[in-house]
Every structure is written in structure tokens, then in C-alpha cells.
Design a protein around this motif. Structure first.
Motif, PDB file in Angstrom:
ATOM      1  N   THR A  62     -19.795 -26.670  23.517  1.00 20.97           N
ATOM      2  CA  THR A  62     -18.569 -25.916  23.303  1.00 20.97           C
ATOM      3  C   THR A  62     -17.401 -26.898  23.190  1.00 20.97           C
ATOM      4  O   THR A  62     -17.583 -28.114  23.255  1.00 20.97           O
ATOM      5  N   ASN A  63     -16.218 -26.326  23.051  1.00 22.12           N
ATOM      6  CA  ASN A  63     -15.025 -27.135  22.853  1.00 22.12           C
ATOM      7  C   ASN A  63     -14.586 -27.802  24.170  1.00 22.12           C
ATOM      8  O   ASN A  63     -14.545 -27.155  25.206  1.00 22.12           O
ATOM      9  N   TRP A  64     -14.228 -29.103  24.128  1.00 26.53           N
ATOM     10  CA  TRP A  64     -13.850 -29.739  25.399  1.00 26.53           C
ATOM     11  C   TRP A  64     -12.485 -29.284  25.903  1.00 26.53           C
ATOM     12  O   TRP A  64     -12.132 -29.508  27.060  1.00 26.53           O
ATOM     13  N   LEU A  65     -11.689 -28.639  25.036  1.00 23.91           N
ATOM     14  CA  LEU A  65     -10.420 -28.088  25.517  1.00 23.91           C
ATOM     15  C   LEU A  65     -10.659 -27.051  26.611  1.00 23.91           C
ATOM     16  O   LEU A  65      -9.912 -26.937  27.572  1.00 23.91           O
ATOM     17  N   TRP A  66     -11.749 -26.318  26.411  1.00 29.52           N
ATOM     18  CA  TRP A  66     -12.115 -25.312  27.412  1.00 29.52           C
ATOM     19  C   TRP A  66     -12.447 -26.012  28.738  1.00 29.52           C
ATOM     20  O   TRP A  66     -12.079 -25.554  29.813  1.00 29.52           O
ATOM     21  N   VAL A  67     -13.122 -27.164  28.612  1.00 32.01           N
ATOM     22  CA  VAL A  67     -13.468 -27.923  29.811  1.00 32.01           C
ATOM     23  C   VAL A  67     -12.191 -28.340  30.533  1.00 32.01           C
ATOM     24  O   VAL A  67     -12.053 -28.179  31.749  1.00 32.01           O
ATOM     25  N   ALA A  68     -11.245 -28.875  29.746  1.00 34.88           N
ATOM     26  CA  ALA A  68     -10.000 -29.336  30.351  1.00 34.88           C
ATOM     27  C   ALA A  68      -9.313 -28.189  31.082  1.00 34.88           C
ATOM     28  O   ALA A  68      -8.863 -28.331  32.225  1.00 34.88           O
ATOM     29  N   ARG A  69      -9.292 -27.055  30.433  1.00 33.49           N
ATOM     30  CA  ARG A  69      -8.633 -25.909  31.034  1.00 33.49           C
ATOM     31  C   ARG A  69      -9.326 -25.467  32.307  1.00 33.49           C
ATOM     32  O   ARG A  69      -8.687 -25.181  33.320  1.00 33.49           O
ATOM     33  N   GLN A  70     -10.639 -25.427  32.271  1.00 32.79           N
ATOM     34  CA  GLN A  70     -11.387 -25.011  33.453  1.00 32.79           C
ATOM     35  C   GLN A  70     -11.211 -26.011  34.596  1.00 32.79           C
ATOM     36  O   GLN A  70     -11.187 -25.640  35.755  1.00 32.79           O
ATOM     37  N   ARG A  71     -11.101 -27.276  34.236  1.00 33.99           N
ATOM     38  CA  ARG A  71     -10.907 -28.283  35.288  1.00 33.99           C
ATOM     39  C   ARG A  71      -9.580 -28.035  36.002  1.00 33.99           C
ATOM     40  O   ARG A  71      -9.495 -28.187  37.222  1.00 33.99           O
ATOM     41  N   SER A  72      -8.574 -27.660  35.239  1.00 35.47           N
ATOM     42  CA  SER A  72      -7.295 -27.326  35.888  1.00 35.47           C
ATOM     43  C   SER A  72      -7.479 -26.146  36.835  1.00 35.47           C
ATOM     44  O   SER A  72      -6.754 -26.002  37.812  1.00 35.47           O
ATOM     45  N   ALA A 103      -0.284 -31.140  32.121  1.00 32.76           N
ATOM     46  CA  ALA A 103       0.424 -31.720  30.990  1.00 32.76           C
ATOM     47  C   ALA A 103      -0.405 -32.805  30.324  1.00 32.76           C
ATOM     48  O   ALA A 103      -0.303 -33.027  29.122  1.00 32.76           O
ATOM     49  N   ALA A 104      -1.226 -33.481  31.105  1.00 35.13           N
ATOM     50  CA  ALA A 104      -2.072 -34.533  30.537  1.00 35.13           C
ATOM     51  C   ALA A 104      -3.537 -34.159  30.711  1.00 35.13           C
ATOM     52  O   ALA A 104      -3.868 -33.336  31.558  1.00 35.13           O
ATOM     53  N   LEU A 105      -4.364 -34.779  29.903  1.00 35.75           N
ATOM     54  CA  LEU A 105      -5.799 -34.505  29.945  1.00 35.75           C
ATOM     55  C   LEU A 105      -6.322 -34.715  31.367  1.00 35.75           C
ATOM     56  O   LEU A 105      -6.197 -35.809  31.920  1.00 35.75           O
ATOM     57  N   PRO A 106      -6.871 -33.659  31.982  1.00 31.71           N
ATOM     58  CA  PRO A 106      -7.361 -33.825  33.353  1.00 31.71           C
ATOM     59  C   PRO A 106      -8.441 -34.900  33.417  1.00 31.71           C
ATOM     60  O   PRO A 106      -9.287 -34.993  32.515  1.00 31.71           O
ATOM     61  N   ARG A 107      -8.380 -35.704  34.472  1.00 32.70           N
ATOM     62  CA  ARG A 107      -9.390 -36.751  34.647  1.00 32.70           C
ATOM     63  C   ARG A 107     -10.768 -36.133  34.740  1.00 32.70           C
ATOM     64  O   ARG A 107     -10.937 -35.067  35.330  1.00 32.70           O
ATOM     65  N   GLY A 108     -11.707 -36.813  34.146  1.00 29.03           N
ATOM     66  CA  GLY A 108     -13.082 -36.328  34.251  1.00 29.03           C
ATOM     67  C   GLY A 108     -13.444 -35.298  33.215  1.00 29.03           C
ATOM     68  O   GLY A 108     -14.552 -34.782  33.220  1.00 29.03           O
ATOM     69  N   THR A 109     -12.526 -34.978  32.308  1.00 34.03           N
ATOM     70  CA  THR A 109     -12.866 -34.040  31.247  1.00 34.03           C
ATOM     71  C   THR A 109     -14.063 -34.589  30.452  1.00 34.03           C
ATOM     72  O   THR A 109     -14.972 -33.857  30.079  1.00 34.03           O
ATOM     73  N   PHE A 110     -14.023 -35.893  30.217  1.00 36.19           N
ATOM     74  CA  PHE A 110     -15.198 -36.511  29.584  1.00 36.19           C
ATOM     75  C   PHE A 110     -16.018 -37.200  30.650  1.00 36.19           C
ATOM     76  O   PHE A 110     -15.487 -37.871  31.533  1.00 36.19           O
ATOM     77  N   TRP A 111     -17.307 -37.021  30.545  1.00 35.75           N
ATOM     78  CA  TRP A 111     -18.224 -37.561  31.557  1.00 35.75           C
ATOM     79  C   TRP A 111     -18.162 -39.072  31.528  1.00 35.75           C
ATOM     80  O   TRP A 111     -18.391 -39.701  30.487  1.00 35.75           O
ATOM     81  N   ALA A 112     -17.855 -39.659  32.649  1.00 33.72           N
ATOM     82  CA  ALA A 112     -17.608 -41.102  32.697  1.00 33.72           C
ATOM     83  C   ALA A 112     -18.878 -41.890  32.408  1.00 33.72           C
ATOM     84  O   ALA A 112     -18.818 -43.007  31.887  1.00 33.72           O
ATOM     85  N   ASP A 113     -20.030 -41.313  32.731  1.00 33.15           N
ATOM     86  CA  ASP A 113     -21.277 -42.092  32.650  1.00 33.15           C
ATOM     87  C   ASP A 113     -21.867 -42.130  31.251  1.00 33.15           C
ATOM     88  O   ASP A 113     -22.927 -42.703  31.041  1.00 33.15           O
ATOM     89  N   PHE A 114     -21.182 -41.519  30.315  1.00 33.07           N
ATOM     90  CA  PHE A 114     -21.782 -41.432  28.979  1.00 33.07           C
ATOM     91  C   PHE A 114     -21.512 -42.673  28.158  1.00 33.07           C
ATOM     92  O   PHE A 114     -20.366 -43.123  28.040  1.00 33.07           O
ATOM     93  N   VAL A 115     -22.576 -43.235  27.632  1.00 33.68           N
ATOM     94  CA  VAL A 115     -22.425 -44.278  26.613  1.00 33.68           C
ATOM     95  C   VAL A 115     -23.206 -43.831  25.392  1.00 33.68           C
ATOM     96  O   VAL A 115     -24.279 -43.256  25.520  1.00 33.68           O
ATOM     97  N   ALA A 142      -1.431 -21.610  27.525  1.00 31.86           N
ATOM     98  CA  ALA A 142      -2.500 -20.667  27.209  1.00 31.86           C
ATOM     99  C   ALA A 142      -3.753 -21.387  26.728  1.00 31.86           C
ATOM    100  O   ALA A 142      -4.856 -21.076  27.163  1.00 31.86           O
ATOM    101  N   LEU A 143      -3.577 -22.359  25.853  1.00 34.43           N
ATOM    102  CA  LEU A 143      -4.745 -23.006  25.268  1.00 34.43           C
ATOM    103  C   LEU A 143      -5.343 -24.055  26.204  1.00 34.43           C
ATOM    104  O   LEU A 143      -6.548 -24.097  26.421  1.00 34.43           O
ATOM    105  N   THR A 144      -4.487 -24.908  26.750  1.00 39.55           N
ATOM    106  CA  THR A 144      -5.007 -26.082  27.444  1.00 39.55           C
ATOM    107  C   THR A 144      -4.995 -25.964  28.947  1.00 39.55           C
ATOM    108  O   THR A 144      -5.548 -26.808  29.639  1.00 39.55           O
ATOM    109  N   GLY A 145      -4.356 -24.940  29.447  1.00 42.09           N
ATOM    110  CA  GLY A 145      -4.176 -24.882  30.891  1.00 42.09           C
ATOM    111  C   GLY A 145      -2.882 -25.562  31.261  1.00 42.09           C
ATOM    112  O   GLY A 145      -2.203 -26.140  30.407  1.00 42.09           O
ATOM    113  N   PRO A 146      -2.529 -25.493  32.537  1.00 47.77           N
ATOM    114  CA  PRO A 146      -1.205 -25.938  32.962  1.00 47.77           C
ATOM    115  C   PRO A 146      -1.014 -27.454  32.956  1.00 47.77           C
ATOM    116  O   PRO A 146       0.123 -27.924  32.884  1.00 47.77           O
TER     117      PRO A 146
END
Ligand SMILES: Nc1ncnc2c1ncn2[C@@H]1O[C@H](COP(=O)(O)OP(=O)(O)OP(=O)(O)O)[C@@H](O)[C@H]1O
Ligand SMILES: Nc1ncnc2c1ncn2[C@@H]1O[C@H](COP(=O)(O)OP(=O)(O)OP(=O)(O)O)[C@@H](O)[C@H]1O
Ligand SMILES: [Mg+2]
Ligand SMILES: [Mg+2]
Lengths: 232, 305, 245, 245, 232
Positions: B60-70, B290-302, B284-288
Motif C-alpha cells: 500500500t501507499n507509505w503515506l498511509w504508514v506515515a499517518r498511522q505512525r502519527s 509536519a515531518a516524515l515520522p521516523r521509522g516510516t521506512f524500515w531501517a533494516d532494508f537494503v 487529512a492526508l499525511t496526519g498531523p
């Protein structure tokens, strides 16, 4: 058997009509094994009274006391037949039959009422008079301790009515029970009752009671009584 | 942790291609995990399943991930593909630049929260001073329905998801620009993906090897689909179309969208994209945040080689 | 003549459809031939039957559950004014919660499981049944109820022989519109969290804009319901109304 | 005591909700406070009221249309066995066409317009009303109809004074479950092809998994329906049943 | 006024009951302005016959011919009151009233029936006898050419019944119309009718007709006639 004292029975106001006092200060005592006829103008509260005695309406001032502890077993011939239209004649009767009455009684009663051929018919396919006869059979069949009858023999042709009256008296003699019998037909009341109770127009009370001579009463006695009452 | 992964995938989506290849080619056994596929009919179904714990991983879209992380969830994303939705116009359309969109009926897939729509609005405003909300007539609706409306001539242009756009392209419709172009023109480079593999961070922490193995298998499957005719032969029917032209277009777009690099520049570009969307689209789209929440992208991925 | 009406009516419906399809000549309204052809193919492939069976199973379970609970609740509310007042607002609330909301919540809480799916359908359908039966049991014949009381029918006999037959038209209404409503909900339920069933399949067709497929599946379902009508509901109807003049 | 029941019942519903929310402590079931807070915010922003107004307008138009046509069709079918037999299968078909299908077809044929949206809702709701009223008009009191015939009431008087009052419980049922059904359908209609309305908005929230938003909008709608219940349906109920003993 | 010839009227078989022939070979002629009483056992088909004449049931073999071209205007007192329970007494009457009858007639009739105080009440709040009186008033109020009455005076107390009978005779004398009057009460038939028609048990035919001496008939005449008939 029963002491009835109805201080006041009123129907709540509704719509444009105000509260309506149907019965006020009515006093009535029925003895064990007594046959009481109730006569009164249309709309005076006879049906209302029977409903109160049957316990169908508890919204009144006063009391209705049964001498025996338990409520007596009731037979009630309503003013309309009140049969279940979706059950055949036989089923209607069987549903009302208490466990201690053997169904064979039904056959006998149906025969007398002239309904044997129609016992598997639905009430919607019978004439009104036939429906009323079924309702009569139902009330007789339960072997009631107290039998309430609201103009039971209306809509019956003369021979059938005679037969049903005879049946009623037979049953009553055979197994003592108390009968409260509403009728507009004075001759009928005179023929059947031990006592006639006359009611006033509403607010209804008892205006007169008349104890009748013991049975059997010949046609002449009846005619004489009839004219005595009408003469007043 | 266990070596099972339950994956939710749209029945006719490209993710399902990959999963089929993993299964058919035995990539899961080779990489040492067990794949369970749950086919779904709707993108939302995957999200519901992930929320409720019925599936472990979806695309799915990672924007959704960012929003859910918030919102306190620990979902995390791994890039899936660079393919983006596209703005499509009929073959003989007089629309050639964004400026031509003025006064036109533009179909937009889903809702006004479609990120490409927000980017398109931003670009139109920056480049041509156009407010597409006011100066054009946007129509929001279900993607397949919009495709149909464009074909019927009830729309002048259509911004739709990539596989719907590809179908139109195969039918001779013209691609005015796509999401990648939008990003480039808005100065967000290098190319960043929007579609991602999404799973729970804590779940992944317990089975890092399994997740890595799955991702390796998935990337292997991508290469197989694009490089191996034998594989494509059984993947093609999964496109849901029997038309070879549509199949070819879908494959072409899919393969073009393969990720080449994943490193600091890409992450930075993603953060810039997030900031831009947050500014233009609001909470509405990104969540509250202002910056990309840490961990939105999995750190262990290469990116697997 | 009488016997011919139903086939004639069906035929005319087909002709209407065929005419419309011919007139529009668009892939968006395939002709009945195409649809039935497709239906045949899908049925032969076994796919359709699989999905149909799955959906009908869900439909059956949730229909029966919703009808039983809904009838009980509706009758209770219709007969007991206090209970009615108490639950009245609850009913309004549950009646008007969007299917989507209950479905999502059920799935999120209970996972993408069969139980959750069925529960979601039941929660959506139950208030409908309850409202219908409440209306029915508010208007029972007082005379017959009094008769039952005088002749000491007791609770069960009264319910079965006096109350139930009067509620029958309402039950039938609830059943007819109920099957249709459940079908509508089940489509969303399957769309959002199942991997089989008609709803799942219909949505796939929708994404591909395969109207022929959509109609073929719809027709399959309609045929099943029509068969239920003919073999269950209508004979039941005749039986329950045999006493009417 | 009587007057307290409704507030108490509502309060207990809230408490139940609050308890469940506290127990689950999950963003997927926000507490009533959160939801009502959100409701306040959205209402203050004017957004909610705009979408609510739009949806209610659609709801109103399609409700009235569907009820009028459905009642007419239902009564006709209930009274004329031939017509009933003829249209019976048609009704089954239209009752069981998935909402999705009619909505898509309406949109495809008439474009993503307001008319198409309302038409789609009407087509979905009408068969429900018709089935309900057909059931009602099958069971009319023959005695009263005969009376009307003898005393030459004529068509209109018979309909208004003899038939209609007997159909009343069925009309109420159709209205109550109808509002709920239309609401469910309108959500899908707005989701698939409108750019405003509650369904459109709910869909946005759904995409964002914003359960608080979804519930806030749901609550707003439920409040409207409850107000309709209290100010229109229930007084109407009392009026229509004033003659009952 | 009417020639009635009913070759056969049967009710279709249904459920366990087979087809039932209610009337077979019934012949009846009503003259203009005639008052005919119909007497017969309960269930013999009197109501069925009235329904046939009223045109409520057209499924029979035979014919019913009206001498005048148009169907006569009907008043029908059904065996049950058949009032609209959701309309008040007054509304029930007003609905049945043809355009050419002035509503003032209603006030007069309601007064005689003793219902003036109840005209704005719903029938559900009245006694059965009162409901029947409303139905009577309705039938009288339409100024019928043909008045069908199915045991109309049942459930009325004696004084009311006397009043209603007198009203019926007055209306009938005042404005000529034909009356077909079903009753089980021979005395009533003797008092009111020009002719009494006796029906057999089903399959029903006319078994005897008796033309009565002209009005007025004193009580002695009635008693004599009554005993003559009972004597057979
Ligand atoms: N709808 C019906 N279906 C079948 N049989 C019927 C129907 N209506 C009446 N009957 C039968 O026809 C016969 C005559 O009925 P009808 O009501 O005319 O009797 P009636 O003479 O009016 O009797 P009563 O004096 O008891 O009112 C009865 O035996 C009854 O069983
Ligand atoms: N449910 C009710 N609501 C209001 N008033 C009622 C109700 N039932 C009866 N009444 C009134 O009470 C009075 C008595 O009615 P009831 O039915 O007892 O009369 P009755 O003596 O049985 O008359 P009849 O001989 O005509 O049957 C009537 O005046 C009637 O208007
Ligand atoms: Mg009475
Ligand atoms: Mg009769």
C-alpha cells in the motif's frame, strides 16, 4: 361464589371524547351454582362488567372477590365469536380444552350444535351463526366453574336456539357451576335464570333484582312473568 | 519467530504476480520461509486485515504508514515500485500542457486525497497560476468508473492509478504526464516510490531473517517477470485481461517501475515529498506530523542485489 | 392461461433487456445471450458454483440468526411498551450505522474471519427485522388475546397459535426484503475481507469493468432467490393463508 | 418515570460505548467524548453541515419518490393477482440486483450526475417498498371492502379511508427500514461517483482509517434520524393509532 | 323490483373441505315497495343470498334481474357492523352518504338511535350494540331503493329495538323502497313484513311463503299468527 363491588369503572379520555364513567357503585353477589341473568340497555356496561369479572381489565376501583382461593376456571362466550380464523373448528376447540377434559366430549357437543360435518372447516368458511355455535361449544367444553355468556344465543335460528338452551340447562344441572348470562331477550332470561338483575343506563348500577320461581316453569308461568315485568 | 508470512494481495494486482512467481518457482522454500496468500478484492481490505492482524504484510501507499505512525501504530514500509498514476487524455485531445486543463472536466481516482492530484494541483499553481479546484472541474469517483467515463467522452482528462492508466494507453489514449514527471517537475529527485510493502515493525523485529528472505524473494520475482518469458507466460493471465496489448503495456510499466537505488538521497526525497504533501494537503492526508515520522521506512532494508 | 403468465412475464423481461441492449449496442449493457453464455461458462468452470455456494452458506447462517433474534426482539418490543421505549433509540442507532462501519469494526476486532463476516451481516440485518416485527406486534387483535387469556392458553400456545399467525405477513416481508438486504450487505462484507464469495468476485469484475461478468453473477443469484421463492416462500404463503376466504 | 426512560436508555447506551472503548483502549473504537468532540469541531467548521445537507437532500428526494412509486406498485400488485403474477419475477430480479450494479449502470448511462445518483437510490429502494406494501394489501379486510363497494365509496375514497389505514403499519415499516436502507445505499452512491455528501466524506475517513471521523458523521446522521423519529414518525404513529383501544 | 333465480351457488373446495353447495334452485321475486322477511336455519345461506343480491359475489349460476335499468341504490345492514374503526361514528356515516342526501338527516337518525352524544367517538370505544345501531343508521341514511338487512336488531335492548323497528317502518312508509329482512325472530318478522319467506337447510330453496294481513296488526293478531306458524 363471587362478591362484586365496582365503585367506579371509567374509560380514559381519548381523542375528542372525555373520560367516560361506565359503571358506578355496582354491587352484585353470585352464589355457588346460581344462574343469574343480566338485562340492561345497550351500552350500559354489561360487556365491561363481564370483562372485569374475567380479569381482562384490572383498571377499576372496587373489588371482585372469589370465595374459593383459586380463580375459578372460566368459560366466556364473548359477544363476538372470537375464534382463531387460521385454525379449524376442531383445532380452535382443542386449543382451549384443559388437560382434564377428555376430547370425546367435543364430539358430543359438536353433534348437538350441528357442527360435526364442519369440524375441519375454517371459521372463515362458516356462517356467523355457526361461528357463534363453535364459541358456545368452546365455553361448554372447558367444564367451567364460572360461565360468562354475553348474548350467546343471538343469531341462532329458533330450533337451534331451543336446543342450545336445553343443552345449557342440562350441563348446568349435571355439573354445578355459576352462570352469568347477558341477554336482551326477557323471555330467554325468564326461561333460564334463577334470578334476573336489571341494570340502569350509565353510570350503571343495579336497579332491580328479581328472583324467579323454581324450575320447571310452564309456558303459562313464563307468559305471566313476562307480562308482569313489561307491565311495570 | 515462525517462518510463516501471511500476505494479503489484490487478486489482479501486480503484487499477486510476484507472489504467484514466488510460489510457482519455489522461491519461498529456497529462501527459507513459508508463504500464505490471502487474495482480496479491495485495497481497503488489506489495511483492515493488517490492522486486525489477519495478514502480516500488504502492499500500500507509505503515506498511509506515515499517518498511522502519527496515530501510534508501528507500521513500516519497504519500497515496492516506482510506477505512478498518470494523467491521461483522449488521443485527439487538444490538451497538451497543464495550462490546457483550464475549464476542463478532470476525473480523479478515489478522492481529493489522491497524492498525485495534490501534486498536480501544486504544479499547476506553481507553473501556470491555475487553481484546478476552481479553474477546472474535478470529478472524483471509482477508478474503473472513471475509465469508462473518459471513454464515453464525459471527461476531458483523467488522473488514474497506473494500471487503469495503462489500459487506456493500450487503447491509444495519450499519457500527458505521470506521477514521476510530477515529482521531477516539482524538484523532488531522485525518483521515490509511493507503493510499499507494509508490515508491523515489531512483528518484523522478531523475524528479521524471514522478512529479509521474503523481500529478497519478491525482488527476485520482479526480475523473473521482466526477464523470463516462461514466467511471463503464466503471469500474463493474472493481469485480468486477455488483450495482449494491455498485457504488454502493463508489463512494460511494471518493469519500468522497478527500483534501482534505495539510499540516503531517496529517503531524503521521500521526506521532501512528505513535507510538500503535508503543506498542500493538510493533516487529512499525511496526519498531523509536519515531518516524515521516523521509522516510516524500515531501517533494516537494503535493496537486494 | 394462468400458468402461462409467469413464463410470459419472464420472457418479456428478457425481451425488454434484449431490446435495450440492442438499442444501446454498448459493452456496458450486454445482451441476455452474452450474459447467459457467460453464466454457462463460469458455471461449467466450477468457479461460479464455488463462490455461489460460499455466499449462500454465509447468507443462510446470517439470515436465520438475524431472523430469529430480530423476531424475538421485535415481538418483545411490540408487546412491552417499557422495553420498547428503552430500546427504541438503540434500534434507531443500530439501524442507521452504515454497513461499512460495522463491517470494518467486526473485521478489525475479530480478524478477517468467517465469524466476523457473518456477525457483521447479522448486526446489519437484525434491526430491520426487529423494526418490522415490532410494527406487526403492536397491532395484534386484542379480542383474540383476551380469548387466549380466558382459556388459559399460556405463553407458548398464545405465541404459536394467536400471535404468530397475525405476525405472518410481517415475517414474510422481513424475509423477502431481508434476503435482498443481506445479499447487498454480504457483497460489501466479502469485498472488504474475504477471499471468496460472490461479493469478492463481483468486485473483481467491477475493477476490470466486466459488466457481462457482473450481470452473469447477478443473474445466478437472482435465479437462486427466485427458486427459493417458488419452492419455499410461495408454497409457505399458500399454506399460511389457506384459511382466508 | 415514563419520561425518564428515553434519556436513561440513551445514557446507558453511551456508558456501554464508553465502557467498551475504555476496555479496548484502541484507536479503532474511540470513546463517545472523542467522537462528540470531533462532531463539534466538524460542525463548527461547517463541513459536516454542508455534507449532511447534501446527503439529506438526496435522501429526501429519493425517499419520497421511492415511497410513492413503491406504494402504488405494491398496492396494485397486492390487489390484482394477475398483475402480481406478472410482475412478481420482475420484483425478485430488481430486489436482488446488487446496489453496486444499479449504481454503476446508472452512472455509466447518465454520467456522474445528481440525477443518476438519485435514480440509483430509487431503483434500489423501490422494490423493497413494493414488496412490503404488497404483503400488506394482500391481507385487507374483505368485510370493509365489501362495505365500501355497497355504499359506493368509489376508488379514491376506498383507497383513502378503507385501504390506506390498514396499510399503515406496513407503510411505517417501509419508511423506517427505508430511511436506513437508503442511507446505506446513498453511502455507496456517493462513494462511487459524487464529490460531496456524507458517503463521500465517510469514504475519505475510511481511506485514512479515521474511525473517529466515521463515527462522528454516523452520529450526526443518527441524530437527524432520531429527530425525524421524534418529531415526525412517532407523532404520526400516535395520530394514526388514536382510534385503537 | 327484482327477480332472483339462483340455479346453484357453491363454494369452491378448499383445504380438507370439498366443494359446498349452499343454494340450489332458489326462486324469489320482490315487488316494488315490498317488505319481505327471510327466515331459515343458521348456515342455510341467507347471508350468501344477500351478498349475491348486493353484487358482492358474482360467482353463481342463475340470474338476478332488476326491473329498473340501473342497479338500485343499496342499503345493507351486514350481519356484523362493518364500521371503519379508524373513523368516528359521524365520519363513518358521512363517508357512506350520497351527494343528494342532506347531512341534517344524520342528526335526526343519530338522535333516534340514541347516538348523538357518541357521534365523535371511534367505534372501538363503543359497545357492540351501539356499533350495530350506527350500521343501521348508515343503511337508513343513504335513502336506499333496496334495503338488505341481516338480523339488524340483534343485540339491541328491548326499548331500543322497538324504537328502531318503528323507525324502519316510518321510513319505509314515508319513502317507498324494497326491504329484504333476515331474522330468526318470528315475532319480529310477523310484526314488520308483508310476506315471510321460509328457507330450507342447504342446499337451500324456498320451502314456504306466507303473505301477511295488512298493517296495522294488533298484538292479538300477531300472537295468533305466531302460534299458527309454530303449530305446523
Ligand atoms: N367463503 C365461504 N367459503 C366456503 N363456504 C362458505 C363460505 N361462506 C359461507 N359458506 C357456507 O355457506 C353456507 C351458508 O352460509 P351463510 O353465511 O350464507 O349462512 P346464513 O344463512 O347467513 O347463516 P347464519 O344465520 O348463521 O348467519 C354455510 O354452510 C357456510 O358453511
Ligand atoms: N375501550 C373503551 N374505551 C372507551 N369507552 C368504552 C370502551 N369500551 C366500552 N366503552 C364504553 O362503555 C360503555 C359500556 O360498554 P359495554 O360494551 O360494556 O356495553 P354493553 O352493555 O355490553 O352494551 P351492548 O349491549 O351494546 O353490548 C359504552 O358506553 C361504551 O361507549
Ligand atoms: Mg356488550
Ligand atoms: Mg348469516
Amino acid at each position: 361464589m363471587i362478591d362484586i363491588h365496582i365503585e367506579r369503572k371509567a374509560f380514559a379520555a381519548s381523542g375528542r371524547a372525555g373520560a367516560h364513567t361506565a359503571i358506578a357503585g355496582l354491587e352484585l353477589h353470585l352464589a355457588e351454582h346460581e344462574f343469574v341473568c343480566l338485562v340492561g340497555p345497550s351500552g350500559c356496561g354489561k360487556t365491561t362488567l363481564l370483562n372485569l369479572i374475567a380479569g381482562l381489565d384490572r383498571d377499576f376501583e372496587g373489588h371482585i372477590r372469589f370465595h374459593k382461593a383459586a380463580r375459578p376456571r372460566l368459560g366466556y362466550v364473548f359477544q363476538e365469536p372470537r375464534l382463531l380464523p387460521w385454525r379449524t373448528v376442531r383445532e380452535n376447540l382443542a386449543l382451549a380444552l384443559p388437560a382434564d377434559v377428555e376430547p370425546a366430549l367435543l364430539d358430543e357437543l359438536l353433534e348437538i350444535a350441528g357442527l360435526t360435518a364442519f369440524q375441519h372447516t375454517y371459521p372463515t368458511r362458516l356462517s356467523l351463526g355457526m361461528n357463534r355455535r363453535v364459541a358456545l361449544v368452546r365455553a361448554f367444553a372447558v367444564r367451567p366453574d364460572l360461565l360468562l355468556m354475553d348474548e350467546p344465543f343471538v343469531s341462532l335460528d329458533a330450533p337451534t336456539a331451543v336446543r342450545m338452551r336445553r343443552l345449557l340447562r342440562d350441563l348446568w344441572q349435571h355439573r354445578p357451576h355459576t352462570v352469568l348470562f347477558v341477554t336482551h331477550d326477557l323471555r330467554e332470561a325468564l326461561e333460564l335464570g334463577d334470578r334476573i338483575v336489571f341494570l340502569s343506563p350509565p353510570p350503571t348500577r343495579v336497579i332491580r333484582e328479581m328472583t324467579l320461581p323454581p324450575h320447571p316453569r310452564g309456558p303459562d308461568t313464563l307468559e305471566r312473568l313476562y307480562h308482569r315485568i313489561r307491565g311495570d | 519467530g515462525s517462518r510463516d508470512i501471511t500476505v494479503g494481495a489484490l487478486a489482479y494486482g501486480t503484487f499477486n504476480w510476484e507472489l504467484t512467481v514466488i510460489e510457482r518457482e519455489g522461491l519461498d522454500r529456497r529462501q527459507g520461509f513459508r508463504l500464505k496468500i490471502r487474495k482480496l478484492a479491495n485495497p481497503q481490505a488489506g489495511r483492515i486485515g493488517l490492522q486486525g492482524g489477519s495478514v502480516d504484510l500488504i502492499v500500500t501507499n507509505w503515506l498511509w504508514v506515515a499517518r498511522q505512525r502519527s496515530g501510534g501504530y508501528d507500521f513500516t514500509a519497504v519500497p515496492y515500485s516506482l510506477t505512478h498514476g498518470a494523467l491521461i487524455v483522449p488521443p485527439k485531445s487538444p490538451i497538451h500542457t497543464l495550462a490546457d486543463l483550464k475549464g476542463k472536466r478532470i476525473g480523479v481516482a478515489g478522492s481529493p486525497l489522491y497524492e498525485n492530484w495534490i501534486l498536480l494541483k501544486t504544479l499547476a499553481r506553481r507553473q501556470h497560476g491555475l487553481d484546478l479546484e476552481q479553474d477546472a472541474r474535478p470529478v472524483f469517483g471509482a477508478p474503473p468508473l472513471l475509465n469508462q467515463q473518459l471513454r464515453q467522452g464525459r471527461l476531458d482528462a483523467l488522473l488514474n492509478y497506473w494500471h487503469y492508466a495503462a489500459r487506456l494507453e493500450a487503447a491509444g489514449y495519450r499519457r500527458l504526464l505521470d506521477g514521476g514527471d510530477l515529482l521531477t517537475r516539482l524538484g523532488i529527485t531522485p525518483p521515490v516510490p509511493t507503493l510499499s510493502y507494509v508490515f508491523r515493525e515489531r512483528w518484523a523485529a522478531d523475524r528479521r531473517d524471514t522478512v529479509t528472505a521474503f523481500l529478497r524473494a519478491a525482488y527476485g520475482a520482479k526480475d523473473a517477470i521482466c526477464g523470463d518469458r516462461r514466467v511471463w507466460r503464466y503471469v500474463a493471465p493474472l493481469t485480468g485481461s486477455t488483450d495482449p496489448k494491455i498485457q504488454a503495456t502493463l508489463r512494460q510499466r511494471y518493469c519500468q517501475g522497478r527500483l534501482r537505488h534505495w539510499g540516503a538521497p531517496e529517503r531524503k526525497a521521500a521526506a521532501r515529498l512528505y513535507a510538500l504533501l503535508h503543506e498542500a494537503g493538510g493533516d487529512a492526508l499525511t496526519g498531523p506530523a509536519a515531518a516524515l515520522p521516523r521509522g516510516t521506512f524500515w531501517a533494516d532494508f537494503v535493496l537486494p542485489r | 392461461m394462468q400458468r402461462l403468465i409467469v413464463p410470459l412475464s419472464l420472457l418479456s423481461l428478457m425481451l425488454l433487456w434484449q431490446g435495450l441492449a440492442a438499442w444501446l449496442a454498448s459493452p456496458l449493457l450486454p445482451s441476455p445471450w452474452q450474459v447467459f453464455g457467460r453464466l454457462g461458462n463460469e458455471a461449467a468452470g466450477g468457479e461460479l458454483l464455488h463462490h455461489l455456494a460460499v455466499t449462500l452458506r454465509r447468507l443462510g447462517i446470517s439470515f436465520v440468526t438475524a431472523m430469529l433474534l430480530g423476531c424475538a426482539l421485535g415481538i418483545l418490543m411490540g408487546r412491552h411498551p417499557l422495553l420498547d421505549r428503552w430500546f427504541d433509540s438503540w434500534l434507531t442507532v443500530f439501524l442507521n450505522i452504515p454497513a461499512l462501519v460495522t463491517i470494518i469494526l467486526c473485521y478489525v476486532w475479530f480478524g478477517l474471519t468467517e465469524t466476523a463476516a457473518i456477525l457483521a451481516v447479522v448486526v446489519n440485518k437484525l434491526p430491520n427485522v426487529a423494526v418490522t416485527l415490532r410494527e406487526g406486534s403492536r397491532h395484534l387483535d386484542t379480542g383474540l388475546l383476551e380469548m387466549a387469556q380466558v382459556y388459559r392458553f399460556g405463553r407458548w400456545k398464545t405465541l404459536r397459535h394467536v400471535v404468530w399467525p397475525q405476525l405472518y405477513p410481517f415475517v414474510v416481508t422481513a424475509a423477502r426484503t431481508g434476503l435482498a438486504l443481506i445479499w447487498k450487505i454480504i457483497l460489501v462484507v466479502e469485498l472488504l475481507g474475504r477471499s471468496d464469495g460472490m461479493g469478492y468476485q463481483l468486485h473483481l469484475f467491477f475493477q476490470l469493468f466486466d459488466v457481462t461478468g457482473i450481470l452473469a453473477y447477478t443473474v445466478a443469484f437472482v435465479i437462486v432467490i427466485q427458486l427459493i421463492e417458488w419452492t419455499v416462500l410461495q408454497p409457505l404463503d399458500r399454506f399460511a393463508n389457506r384459511w382466508r376466504r
